[in-house]
Design a protein around this motif. Sequence first.
Motif, PDB file in Angstrom:
ATOM      1  N   ILE A  82      41.521  33.448  51.174  1.00  0.00           N
ATOM      2  CA  ILE A  82      41.102  34.961  51.877  1.00  0.00           C
ATOM      3  C   ILE A  82      42.562  35.159  51.684  1.00  0.00           C
ATOM      4  O   ILE A  82      42.586  36.402  51.461  1.00  0.00           O
ATOM      5  CB  ILE A  82      39.864  34.787  52.509  1.00  0.00           C
ATOM      6  N   SER A  95      45.253  35.731  49.642  1.00  0.00           N
ATOM      7  CA  SER A  95      45.066  36.776  48.363  1.00  0.00           C
ATOM      8  C   SER A  95      44.464  38.516  48.455  1.00  0.00           C
ATOM      9  O   SER A  95      44.945  39.331  47.664  1.00  0.00           O
ATOM     10  CB  SER A  95      43.184  36.498  47.752  1.00  0.00           C
ATOM     11  N   VAL A  96      43.929  39.158  49.354  1.00  0.00           N
ATOM     12  CA  VAL A  96      44.278  40.220  50.316  1.00  0.00           C
ATOM     13  C   VAL A  96      45.477  40.390  50.803  1.00  0.00           C
ATOM     14  O   VAL A  96      46.026  42.038  49.893  1.00  0.00           O
ATOM     15  CB  VAL A  96      43.885  39.772  51.684  1.00  0.00           C
ATOM     16  N   THR A 136      37.277  31.864  44.603  1.00  0.00           N
ATOM     17  CA  THR A 136      37.499  32.606  45.841  1.00  0.00           C
ATOM     18  C   THR A 136      38.954  33.709  46.685  1.00  0.00           C
ATOM     19  O   THR A 136      37.980  34.799  46.485  1.00  0.00           O
ATOM     20  CB  THR A 136      37.730  31.589  47.576  1.00  0.00           C
ATOM     21  N   ALA A 137      40.183  33.283  45.375  1.00  0.00           N
ATOM     22  CA  ALA A 137      41.262  34.744  45.807  1.00  0.00           C
ATOM     23  C   ALA A 137      40.646  35.407  44.986  1.00  0.00           C
ATOM     24  O   ALA A 137      40.637  36.759  44.963  1.00  0.00           O
ATOM     25  CB  ALA A 137      41.801  33.544  44.836  1.00  0.00           C
ATOM     26  N   THR A 190      38.152  37.756  46.237  1.00  0.00           N
ATOM     27  CA  THR A 190      39.218  38.796  47.189  1.00  0.00           C
ATOM     28  C   THR A 190      39.469  39.904  47.022  1.00  0.00           C
ATOM     29  O   THR A 190      38.902  40.393  47.617  1.00  0.00           O
ATOM     30  CB  THR A 190      39.859  37.512  48.472  1.00  0.00           C
ATOM     31  N   ILE A 196      37.293  42.282  45.996  1.00  0.00           N
ATOM     32  CA  ILE A 196      36.337  43.436  47.301  1.00  0.00           C
ATOM     33  C   ILE A 196      37.694  43.949  47.926  1.00  0.00           C
ATOM     34  O   ILE A 196      37.527  45.464  47.917  1.00  0.00           O
ATOM     35  CB  ILE A 196      35.879  42.171  48.159  1.00  0.00           C
ATOM     36  N   VAL A 197      38.962  43.693  48.057  1.00  0.00           N
ATOM     37  CA  VAL A 197      39.728  44.756  48.790  1.00  0.00           C
ATOM     38  C   VAL A 197      40.283  45.433  47.214  1.00  0.00           C
ATOM     39  O   VAL A 197      40.396  46.888  48.389  1.00  0.00           O
ATOM     40  CB  VAL A 197      41.223  43.823  48.499  1.00  0.00           C
TER      41      VAL A 197
END
Length: 209
Positions: free
Chosen positions: A14, A17-18, A69-70, A73, A76-77
Amino acid sequence: MNIFVIILDLVGTIAFSVSGAMVAIKKNMDIFGVMILGLITAVGGGVIRDLTLGISPPATFRDPIYATTALLTAAIVFLPAVQRLLARHQRTYDLTMLMMDSLGLGIFTVIGVQAAFAQSPNHGVFLLTFVGVITGVGGGVLRDVLAGNMPYIFVKHIYACASLIGAVICGVLWHPAGEVAAMLTGAAAVFAIRCLSAHYRWNLPKPHE
């Protein structure tokens, strides 16, 4: 793989990825570019690690949880509300980038050491350290190259050296302190060194012009 390592791996996924998504947004990439850069930053180091250790296919391709998950994430960003929050102040962007990148670096460094221990019973210090460092910095290097930037590890503060120190600490403490304590201590050391180097502007020597 025990639950502690899985949780640690997901947190690192996470975080990286952010950082990848933030770089992509700053480069004005579309949502596909943002998600791909977030994905590559998050799993790139692990793929290089597995190939180095002779693990085929790499864990990323055997268990979709990390890639999923990546990608989620990064998506979402990309949301407008999150973008506005990060763009509101340069300091907010820089601090978020530092925290996520440092957290991912620390976690993936010790994950690399753990993988080397698990895969090679006759491990040496060099193998543990090398695998730890390439796992930690690999995704960030791929991110920067794809984004058209000079790789962060060559120009910004103490980066690869922090990973190197964390890998050595983790490897040295593995048997006397136990797996969990060694990994937490190594990751914390990397995180602390990165944050201190950013705050005090520590850098390795560069050639004078």
